[in-house]
Design a protein around this motif. Sequence first.
Motif, PDB file in Angstrom:
ATOM      1  N   MET A 316       0.824  -1.215   0.000  1.00 44.56           N
ATOM      2  CA  MET A 316       0.000   0.000   0.000  1.00 44.56           C
ATOM      3  C   MET A 316       0.856   1.262   0.000  1.00 44.56           C
ATOM      4  SD  MET A 316      -3.037  -0.882   2.695  1.00 44.56           S
ATOM      5  CE  MET A 316      -4.095  -2.319   2.539  1.00 44.56           C
ATOM      6  N   LYS A 317       2.096   1.164   0.454  1.00 41.04           N
ATOM      7  CA  LYS A 317       2.984   2.318   0.499  1.00 41.04           C
ATOM      8  C   LYS A 317       3.157   2.925  -0.893  1.00 41.04           C
ATOM      9  CE  LYS A 317       6.336   5.014   2.049  1.00 41.04           C
ATOM     10  NZ  LYS A 317       6.118   6.131   2.979  1.00 41.04           N
ATOM     11  N   PHE A 318       3.095   2.089  -1.927  1.00 43.89           N
ATOM     12  CA  PHE A 318       3.364   2.541  -3.285  1.00 43.89           C
ATOM     13  C   PHE A 318       2.080   2.703  -4.099  1.00 43.89           C
ATOM     14  CE2 PHE A 318       6.942   0.100  -1.715  1.00 43.89           C
ATOM     15  CZ  PHE A 318       7.992   0.980  -1.909  1.00 43.89           C
ATOM     16  N   ARG A 319       0.939   2.721  -3.437  1.00 45.16           N
ATOM     17  CA  ARG A 319      -0.332   2.853  -4.153  1.00 45.16           C
ATOM     18  C   ARG A 319      -1.095   4.043  -3.575  1.00 45.16           C
ATOM     19  NH1 ARG A 319      -4.323  -0.374  -6.853  1.00 45.16           N
ATOM     20  NH2 ARG A 319      -5.918   1.154  -7.435  1.00 45.16           N
ATOM     21  N   SER A 320      -1.763   4.782  -4.437  1.00 46.18           N
ATOM     22  CA  SER A 320      -2.579   5.900  -3.981  1.00 46.18           C
ATOM     23  C   SER A 320      -3.933   5.826  -4.652  1.00 46.18           C
ATOM     24  CB  SER A 320      -1.898   7.243  -4.279  1.00 46.18           C
ATOM     25  OG  SER A 320      -1.613   7.350  -5.657  1.00 46.18           O
ATOM     26  N   SER A 321      -4.909   6.476  -4.040  1.00 42.38           N
ATOM     27  CA  SER A 321      -6.281   6.461  -4.553  1.00 42.38           C
ATOM     28  C   SER A 321      -6.843   7.873  -4.465  1.00 42.38           C
ATOM     29  CB  SER A 321      -7.131   5.484  -3.740  1.00 42.38           C
ATOM     30  OG  SER A 321      -8.469   5.495  -4.179  1.00 42.38           O
ATOM     31  N   TYR A 322      -7.204   8.443  -5.618  1.00 37.03           N
ATOM     32  CA  TYR A 322      -7.735   9.804  -5.678  1.00 37.03           C
ATOM     33  C   TYR A 322      -6.777  10.800  -5.034  1.00 37.03           C
ATOM     34  CZ  TYR A 322     -12.101   7.507  -6.886  1.00 37.03           C
ATOM     35  OH  TYR A 322     -13.057   6.742  -7.486  1.00 37.03           O
ATOM     36  N   GLY A 323      -5.477  10.560  -5.231  1.00 37.46           N
ATOM     37  CA  GLY A 323      -4.482  11.477  -4.694  1.00 37.46           C
ATOM     38  C   GLY A 323      -4.127  11.212  -3.256  1.00 37.46           C
ATOM     39  N   GLN A 324      -4.705  10.183  -2.628  1.00 36.57           N
ATOM     40  CA  GLN A 324      -4.460   9.888  -1.220  1.00 36.57           C
ATOM     41  C   GLN A 324      -3.644   8.605  -1.132  1.00 36.57           C
ATOM     42  OE1 GLN A 324      -7.996   9.238   1.091  1.00 36.57           O
ATOM     43  NE2 GLN A 324      -7.083  10.041   2.952  1.00 36.57           N
ATOM     44  N   ASN A 325      -2.479   8.663  -0.466  1.00 36.30           N
ATOM     45  CA  ASN A 325      -1.657   7.474  -0.322  1.00 36.30           C
ATOM     46  C   ASN A 325      -2.445   6.381   0.386  1.00 36.30           C
ATOM     47  OD1 ASN A 325       0.444   5.893   1.606  1.00 36.30           O
ATOM     48  ND2 ASN A 325       1.349   6.349  -0.404  1.00 36.30           N
ATOM     49  N   LEU A 326      -2.445   5.168  -0.196  1.00 34.77           N
ATOM     50  CA  LEU A 326      -3.309   4.103   0.304  1.00 34.77           C
ATOM     51  C   LEU A 326      -2.895   3.626   1.687  1.00 34.77           C
ATOM     52  CD1 LEU A 326      -5.759   2.461  -0.495  1.00 34.77           C
ATOM     53  CD2 LEU A 326      -4.238   0.754  -1.490  1.00 34.77           C
ATOM     54  N   LEU A 327      -1.583   3.553   1.948  1.00 33.68           N
ATOM     55  CA  LEU A 327      -1.142   3.110   3.264  1.00 33.68           C
ATOM     56  C   LEU A 327      -1.505   4.133   4.329  1.00 33.68           C
ATOM     57  CD1 LEU A 327       0.286   1.078   5.036  1.00 33.68           C
ATOM     58  CD2 LEU A 327       2.461   2.181   4.505  1.00 33.68           C
ATOM     59  N   GLN A 328      -1.268   5.420   4.044  1.00 30.31           N
ATOM     60  CA  GLN A 328      -1.634   6.454   5.005  1.00 30.31           C
ATOM     61  C   GLN A 328      -3.149   6.480   5.215  1.00 30.31           C
ATOM     62  OE1 GLN A 328       0.362   7.969   6.837  1.00 30.31           O
ATOM     63  NE2 GLN A 328       2.336   7.672   5.837  1.00 30.31           N
ATOM     64  N   HIS A 329      -3.898   6.299   4.122  1.00 26.08           N
ATOM     65  CA  HIS A 329      -5.359   6.252   4.229  1.00 26.08           C
ATOM     66  C   HIS A 329      -5.803   5.076   5.105  1.00 26.08           C
ATOM     67  CE1 HIS A 329      -9.579   5.936   3.139  1.00 26.08           C
ATOM     68  NE2 HIS A 329      -9.361   4.757   2.587  1.00 26.08           N
ATOM     69  N   SER A 330      -5.185   3.914   4.915  1.00 17.66           N
ATOM     70  CA  SER A 330      -5.575   2.734   5.690  1.00 17.66           C
ATOM     71  C   SER A 330      -5.201   2.894   7.163  1.00 17.66           C
ATOM     72  CB  SER A 330      -4.925   1.480   5.110  1.00 17.66           C
ATOM     73  OG  SER A 330      -5.366   1.246   3.791  1.00 17.66           O
ATOM     74  N   ARG A 331      -4.033   3.479   7.415  1.00 13.51           N
ATOM     75  CA  ARG A 331      -3.650   3.741   8.814  1.00 13.51           C
ATOM     76  C   ARG A 331      -4.635   4.722   9.462  1.00 13.51           C
ATOM     77  NH1 ARG A 331       2.377   3.165  10.089  1.00 13.51           N
ATOM     78  NH2 ARG A 331       1.841   4.636  11.714  1.00 13.51           N
ATOM     79  N   GLU A 332      -4.998   5.730   8.707  1.00  8.32           N
ATOM     80  CA  GLU A 332      -5.941   6.721   9.225  1.00  8.32           C
ATOM     81  C   GLU A 332      -7.297   6.083   9.516  1.00  8.32           C
ATOM     82  OE1 GLU A 332      -7.932  10.897   7.660  1.00  8.32           O
ATOM     83  OE2 GLU A 332      -5.943  10.308   6.962  1.00  8.32           O
ATOM     84  N   VAL A 333      -7.769   5.246   8.592  1.00 11.41           N
ATOM     85  CA  VAL A 333      -9.045   4.559   8.800  1.00 11.41           C
ATOM     86  C   VAL A 333      -8.955   3.621  10.006  1.00 11.41           C
ATOM     87  CG1 VAL A 333     -10.664   2.888   7.807  1.00 11.41           C
ATOM     88  CG2 VAL A 333      -9.764   4.732   6.399  1.00 11.41           C
TER      89      VAL A 333
END
Length: 510
Positions: A316-333
């Motif tokens: 997920m560190k190397f993937r983003s969704s709608y401009g949002q880093n996926l790993l950071q998004h998942s940690r936030e969720v």
Amino acid sequence: MNPIFAAAAGVLLGGGGSYILFFLLLKGKSQKIIRDAKQRGENIKEKKILQAKEKFISLKEKHATERKELDRKLNDREERIKRTESNLQRTIDQNKKEGRQNKNDQEKLDQGLTDLEKRETELKNDHQKVIEALEGLSGMTADEAKSEILEQIKSEAKFLAASQAQKIIDEAKENASEQAKKIVIQTIQRVATEHSIENSTSTVQLKNEDVKGRIIGREGRNIRALEAATGVEFIVDDTPEAIILSCFDPVRREVARLALNQLMADGRIHPGRIEEVVAKTSKKIEEEITQHGKRTVLDLGIHNMNNKLVRMVGRMKFRSSYGQNLLQHSREVANLCAAMAAEFGLDAKAAKRAGLLHDIGKVSEEESELPHAILGMKIAKSAGENDDVCNAIGAHHDEIEMTSLLSPIIQVCDGISGARPGARREMVEAYIQRLKDLESIAMRYTGVKKAFAIQAGRELRVIVDSGQVSDVESDHLSFDISQRIMNDMTYPGQVKVIVIRERRAVSIAR
């Protein structure tokens, strides 16, 4: 030996006198035996007679008891028969009496019905005369008047319903919105993280333009080897001192970027060296992915997670969704879910686990036509995650039914993380189209003069003609537009609809 036999033997042996004595003894003994036998017979006879008398008395008493019981039952039956006959006779008499009365009542009823029919005919005639008189006065037929009254009543009921609905909504918001907003805002403030820009290209800066030729190689063999080894398209154009790497897979793009930088630093660029450097870089990236996954799981306090899932978390560190880093998004969720679950008294660890894994379907290496939520649920289930976590992953976009309280929490926190200001980047064209769609929906309604989408599309202000739209109608219009937006559009966060009605009277004194 018996004395009698002994005496008899003595007589036979001894002579005449002894014979007489023996006879007398024998006679006395026999008489005694006879008397004893008679006495025993009398005793037995008396005993049997006594037993027979007792048996006779017992049977006699039993017979008397049965006879009394039978007499009682017969008497009861006779009484019931007499009462039944008496009731039947009274019923017959009553029926005869009622029959005569019913006949009289029937005659009265028939006469009353005749009178009512006559009265009904008179009333219909009077009613028709009144209707004709009213139609003459109003200039409308009865059906036209009825339709107009129904429309008026329907309009008034619609206005009242809209006002009541708005009142109910306002009361519900006053009671529930304050605490909900407080929880959401506090949770966002505690766990909000940074984000990165999503793109499908990377730019590698060069020291000078001469390096481009070395990268391309003789007849393009180097650049073909790079593209074959990495699966990334190398764009060498007129951009000064830069090469653009294009690929939708961010991991491959990162491998290509690092490999190209190492080749340029080393200076040896040929197909053999390219394959060696790409292989080493790929291995290094895989190790980095695993380390990112382990570090993330450790930071969040999640234990006993399958190695396959840990590796997917690292990707997920190397993937983003709608401009949002996926790993950071998942940690936030994950952090949002833990805070929400704690507020509701649920298992915060399971909520954090589900929040971290909710988007693992986006980084799956297998080709699948399934939505990422369903694919992620299957991957989590195969990795041994419990049913509540799997259901939360699969249901966070409503592809399946929610069966756990964790599922709506994951869905809400996913929306919060994506909708908070600054979390995601939106394409300019899509942003402009969304604003146009908002304004277009408002302009479809009668009485709307202008509509403006402001606050980055989170607020829609609708200006109506005060001559066509009343105050009550403006409440109803605001509600209708908000419902239409919810049904027809997809957007982050929420959109506030404000209907503005203004009446201006202008006159000039000269």
